[in-house]
Design an enzyme around this catalytic site. Structure first.
Site, PDB file in Angstrom:
ATOM      1  N   SER A 153       7.675  -1.432  -3.645  1.00  0.00           N
ATOM      2  CA  SER A 153       7.473  -0.035  -4.027  1.00  0.00           C
ATOM      3  C   SER A 153       7.588   0.863  -2.810  1.00  0.00           C
ATOM      4  CB  SER A 153       6.066   0.121  -4.610  1.00  0.00           C
ATOM      5  OG  SER A 153       5.654   1.475  -4.613  1.00  0.00           O
ATOM      6  N   TYR A 166      -3.363  -1.619  -3.625  1.00  0.00           N
ATOM      7  CA  TYR A 166      -2.009  -1.924  -4.107  1.00  0.00           C
ATOM      8  C   TYR A 166      -1.002  -1.746  -2.983  1.00  0.00           C
ATOM      9  CZ  TYR A 166       2.395  -0.830  -6.561  1.00  0.00           C
ATOM     10  OH  TYR A 166       3.704  -0.769  -6.972  1.00  0.00           O
TER      11      TYR A 166
HETATM   12  N1  NDP Z   1       6.266   1.129 -12.820  1.00  0.00           N
HETATM   13  C1  NDP Z   1       6.352   1.748 -11.628  1.00  0.00           C
HETATM   14  O1  NDP Z   1       6.219   2.998 -11.504  1.00  0.00           O
HETATM   15  C2  NDP Z   1       6.626   0.951 -10.397  1.00  0.00           C
HETATM   16  C3  NDP Z   1       6.596  -0.445 -10.402  1.00  0.00           C
HETATM   17  N2  NDP Z   1       6.861  -1.101  -9.216  1.00  0.00           N
HETATM   18  C4  NDP Z   1       6.808  -2.567  -9.159  1.00  0.00           C
HETATM   19  O2  NDP Z   1       7.560  -3.137 -10.216  1.00  0.00           O
HETATM   20  C5  NDP Z   1       6.952  -4.378 -10.591  1.00  0.00           C
HETATM   21  C6  NDP Z   1       6.720  -4.377 -12.085  1.00  0.00           C
HETATM   22  O3  NDP Z   1       5.913  -3.253 -12.397  1.00  0.00           O
HETATM   23  P1  NDP Z   1       5.733  -2.792 -13.928  1.00  0.00           P
HETATM   24  O4  NDP Z   1       6.840  -3.326 -14.738  1.00  0.00           O
HETATM   25  O5  NDP Z   1       5.471  -1.327 -13.916  1.00  0.00           O
HETATM   26  O6  NDP Z   1       4.380  -3.549 -14.290  1.00  0.00           O
HETATM   27  P2  NDP Z   1       3.746  -3.853 -15.722  1.00  0.00           P
HETATM   28  O7  NDP Z   1       2.289  -3.571 -15.596  1.00  0.00           O
HETATM   29  O8  NDP Z   1       4.534  -3.202 -16.794  1.00  0.00           O
HETATM   30  O9  NDP Z   1       3.967  -5.446 -15.825  1.00  0.00           O
HETATM   31  C7  NDP Z   1       3.245  -6.272 -14.983  1.00  0.00           C
HETATM   32  C8  NDP Z   1       3.624  -7.688 -15.355  1.00  0.00           C
HETATM   33  O10 NDP Z   1       2.831  -8.582 -14.578  1.00  0.00           O
HETATM   34  C9  NDP Z   1       2.082  -9.435 -15.449  1.00  0.00           C
HETATM   35  N3  NDP Z   1       0.783  -9.694 -14.843  1.00  0.00           N
HETATM   36  C10 NDP Z   1      -0.281  -8.842 -14.741  1.00  0.00           C
HETATM   37  N4  NDP Z   1      -1.309  -9.479 -14.157  1.00  0.00           N
HETATM   38  C11 NDP Z   1      -0.897 -10.754 -13.883  1.00  0.00           C
HETATM   39  C12 NDP Z   1      -1.492 -11.903 -13.288  1.00  0.00           C
HETATM   40  N5  NDP Z   1      -2.762 -11.861 -12.865  1.00  0.00           N
HETATM   41  N6  NDP Z   1      -0.768 -13.039 -13.182  1.00  0.00           N
HETATM   42  C13 NDP Z   1       0.517 -13.087 -13.608  1.00  0.00           C
HETATM   43  N7  NDP Z   1       1.158 -12.026 -14.172  1.00  0.00           N
HETATM   44  C14 NDP Z   1       0.449 -10.891 -14.312  1.00  0.00           C
HETATM   45  C15 NDP Z   1       1.964  -8.681 -16.757  1.00  0.00           C
HETATM   46  O11 NDP Z   1       1.852  -9.536 -17.881  1.00  0.00           O
HETATM   47  P3  NDP Z   1       0.437 -10.136 -18.406  1.00  0.00           P
HETATM   48  O12 NDP Z   1      -0.525  -8.987 -18.506  1.00  0.00           O
HETATM   49  O13 NDP Z   1       0.820 -10.725 -19.730  1.00  0.00           O
HETATM   50  O14 NDP Z   1       0.019 -11.154 -17.400  1.00  0.00           O
HETATM   51  C16 NDP Z   1       3.332  -8.004 -16.817  1.00  0.00           C
HETATM   52  O15 NDP Z   1       4.297  -8.892 -17.293  1.00  0.00           O
HETATM   53  C17 NDP Z   1       5.658  -4.494  -9.758  1.00  0.00           C
HETATM   54  O16 NDP Z   1       5.897  -5.318  -8.632  1.00  0.00           O
HETATM   55  C18 NDP Z   1       5.392  -3.073  -9.319  1.00  0.00           C
HETATM   56  O17 NDP Z   1       4.687  -3.002  -8.083  1.00  0.00           O
HETATM   57  C19 NDP Z   1       7.146  -0.445  -8.039  1.00  0.00           C
HETATM   58  C20 NDP Z   1       7.161   0.917  -8.018  1.00  0.00           C
HETATM   59  C21 NDP Z   1       6.925   1.701  -9.198  1.00  0.00           C
HETATM   60  C1  LIG Z   2      -1.591   1.784 -10.833  1.00  0.00           C
HETATM   61  C2  LIG Z   2      -0.438   0.847 -10.935  1.00  0.00           C
HETATM   62  C3  LIG Z   2      -0.979  -0.593 -10.574  1.00  0.00           C
HETATM   63  C4  LIG Z   2      -0.794  -1.590 -11.682  1.00  0.00           C
HETATM   64  C5  LIG Z   2      -1.779  -1.311 -12.819  1.00  0.00           C
HETATM   65  O1  LIG Z   2      -2.987  -1.367 -12.624  1.00  0.00           O
HETATM   66  N1  LIG Z   2      -1.276  -1.010 -13.998  1.00  0.00           N
HETATM   67  C6  LIG Z   2      -2.127  -0.677 -15.115  1.00  0.00           C
HETATM   68  C7  LIG Z   2      -2.709  -1.951 -15.739  1.00  0.00           C
HETATM   69  O2  LIG Z   2      -2.417  -3.062 -15.291  1.00  0.00           O
HETATM   70  O3  LIG Z   2      -3.470  -1.770 -16.710  1.00  0.00           O
HETATM   71  C8  LIG Z   2       0.703   1.100  -9.946  1.00  0.00           C
HETATM   72  C9  LIG Z   2       1.930   0.211 -10.268  1.00  0.00           C
HETATM   73  C10 LIG Z   2       3.147   0.971  -9.709  1.00  0.00           C
HETATM   74  C11 LIG Z   2       2.519   2.141  -8.936  1.00  0.00           C
HETATM   75  C12 LIG Z   2       3.411   3.334  -8.591  1.00  0.00           C
HETATM   76  C13 LIG Z   2       4.460   2.954  -7.587  1.00  0.00           C
HETATM   77  O4  LIG Z   2       4.426   1.890  -6.985  1.00  0.00           O
HETATM   78  C14 LIG Z   2       5.402   4.048  -7.217  1.00  0.00           C
HETATM   79  C15 LIG Z   2       4.630   5.254  -6.670  1.00  0.00           C
HETATM   80  C16 LIG Z   2       4.113   4.897  -5.269  1.00  0.00           C
HETATM   81  C17 LIG Z   2       3.353   6.102  -4.668  1.00  0.00           C
HETATM   82  O5  LIG Z   2       2.887   5.707  -3.389  1.00  0.00           O
HETATM   83  C18 LIG Z   2       2.182   6.489  -5.567  1.00  0.00           C
HETATM   84  C19 LIG Z   2       2.674   6.819  -6.974  1.00  0.00           C
HETATM   85  C20 LIG Z   2       3.487   5.679  -7.621  1.00  0.00           C
HETATM   86  C21 LIG Z   2       4.085   6.252  -8.907  1.00  0.00           C
HETATM   87  C22 LIG Z   2       2.572   4.476  -7.920  1.00  0.00           C
HETATM   88  C23 LIG Z   2       1.365   4.831  -8.793  1.00  0.00           C
HETATM   89  C24 LIG Z   2       0.494   3.588  -9.111  1.00  0.00           C
HETATM   90  C25 LIG Z   2       1.328   2.510  -9.829  1.00  0.00           C
HETATM   91  C26 LIG Z   2       1.749   3.042 -11.198  1.00  0.00           C
END
Ligand code: NDP
Ligand SMILES: C[C@H](CCC(=O)NCC(=O)O)[C@H]1CC[C@H]2[C@@H]3C(=O)C[C@@H]4C[C@H](O)CC[C@]4(C)[C@H]3CC[C@]12C
Length: 273
Positions: A153, A166
């Site tokens: 990220s 994070y």
């Molecule tokens: N969305 C965003 O804005 C951004 C995302 N990213 C990165 O992209 C990647 C994916 O993010 P995103 O798709 O948004 O995440 P989601 O929250 O949509 O998905 C997270 C995934 O991880 C799994 N997961 C959660 N906890 C665990 C655990 N303890 N063990 C194994 N698997 C787990 C979840 O499935 P389950 O709950 O079934 O385990 C799910 O499949 C991450 O590395 C994130 O940092 C980077 C920047 C921005």
């Molecule tokens: C808060 C998210 C962490 C995963 C999480 O708890 N999801 C909800 C759940 O599991 O119930 C963050 C995962 C991706 C982050 C975003 C990111 O990485 C890009 C930006 C980075 C910037 O520094 C801050 C804003 C971001 C949009 C950042 C915000 C927090 C996350 C969504």
């Protein structure tokens, strides 16, 4: 889109028949990567905790044309489970071509509350499990001259408020895998490492967690997923997505840090900071 080299000659044929592990594949970007890989005719091994979601993703992958699709469910809080996933690939396929490390554990978008145990647990889930999978998969990846794709990220390059635990895990990924890439080059290990530096993406969890605080519009998860696969297949050193936001931010970090600090805070809705 590519920070270190121009757009390569990507073809979806590059993934046909390839053996690919995708972690965090039950939802979000990981789910979308599974569907793209399926359409391209890859073998996919998907992992996350929620079996019901994984089964649905596997079923759709088979409908989309995956060469094969299977899942292993469990938590990456344990490095033992991380190693178990790689073992499953070895037993099922006898090898591995691409390891896509994508999962993240639950964290908070808020002021750091001093919870050291949460930082430790998130470091286990978001960082150490990536190291454990890489160590377990490396013999197979050396054999196939394959690829490691690390989903990170902008918060692993530029600090911003409300993401301390994070962000620490993402900075750790940058340090570990960028150093490992140097060692692979020194030792002529032909395994590529692609670090994917992502901005805000419209996954359900992210939008639910931050849309009330972050002003900017998130980028589409479907295109993001395809760009990650493409950068891994082209063995790119780094992917910036969306480049229009990520690349200037990284450049400002080094050339105008004070200005960037103001920009980061201006991207937060009134009263958030
Ligand atoms: N969305 C965003 O804005 C951004 C995302 N990213 C990165 O992209 C990647 C994916 O993010 P995103 O798709 O948004 O995440 P989601 O929250 O949509 O998905 C997270 C995934 O991880 C799994 N997961 C959660 N906890 C665990 C655990 N303890 N063990 C194994 N698997 C787990 C979840 O499935 P389950 O709950 O079934 O385990 C799910 O499949 C991450 O590395 C994130 O940092 C980077 C920047 C921005
Ligand atoms: C808060 C998210 C962490 C995963 C999480 O708890 N999801 C909800 C759940 O599991 O119930 C963050 C995962 C991706 C982050 C975003 C990111 O990485 C890009 C930006 C980075 C910037 O520094 C801050 C804003 C971001 C949009 C950042 C915000 C927090 C996350 C969504």
């Amino acid at each position: 889109v590519y920070f270190y080299s121009g757009p390569g000659n990507f073809s979806e044929e590059m993934l046909r028949g390839k053996r690919v592990i995708v972690t965090g594949a039950s939802s979000g970007i990981g789910e979308q990567m599974a569907y793209h890989l399926a359409r391209m005719g890859a073998h996919v091994l998907l992992t996350a905790r929620t079996e019901a979601k994984l089964q649905k993703v596997v079923d759709k992958c088979l409908d989309l044309g995956a060469a094969s699709a299977r899942y292993v469910s469990g938590s990456m809080e344990s490095t033992a489970f991380a190693e178990e996933v790689v073992k499953e690939a070895e037993i099922t396929w006898g090898g591995l071509d691409m390891l896509i490390l994508n999962h993240i554990g639950h964290s908070f978008f808020d002021f750091f509350n001093g919870d050291v145990d949460h930082v430790r647990k998130l470091m286990e889930t978001n960082f150490l499990s990536y190291v454990a999978m890489t160590v377990s998969a490396l013999p197979m990846l050396k054999e196939s001259e394959g690829s490691i794709v690390v989903v990170s990220s902008i918060s692993g390059k530029v600090a911003s408020p409300f993401t301390a635990p994070y962000s620490a895990t993402k900075f750790a990924l940058e340090g570990f895998f960028s150093s490992l890439r140097h060692e692979f080059i020194i030792e002529n290990v032909n395994v590529s490492i692609t670090l994917c530096i992502l901005g805000y993406i419209n996954t359900e969890n992210a939008v639910r967690t931050v849309s009330h605080v972050i002003k900017g519009a998130p980028a589409p998860k479907e295109e993001c997923a395809l760009e990650i696969i493409r950068s891994g297949a082209l063995r790119q050193r780094e992917l910036h997505y969306p480049a229009s936001i990520v690349t200037p931010t990284v450049l400002l970090r080094d050339f105008a840090p004070d200005f960037l600090d103001g920009l980061v805070r201006s991207n937060l809705r009134h009263g958030a900071a």
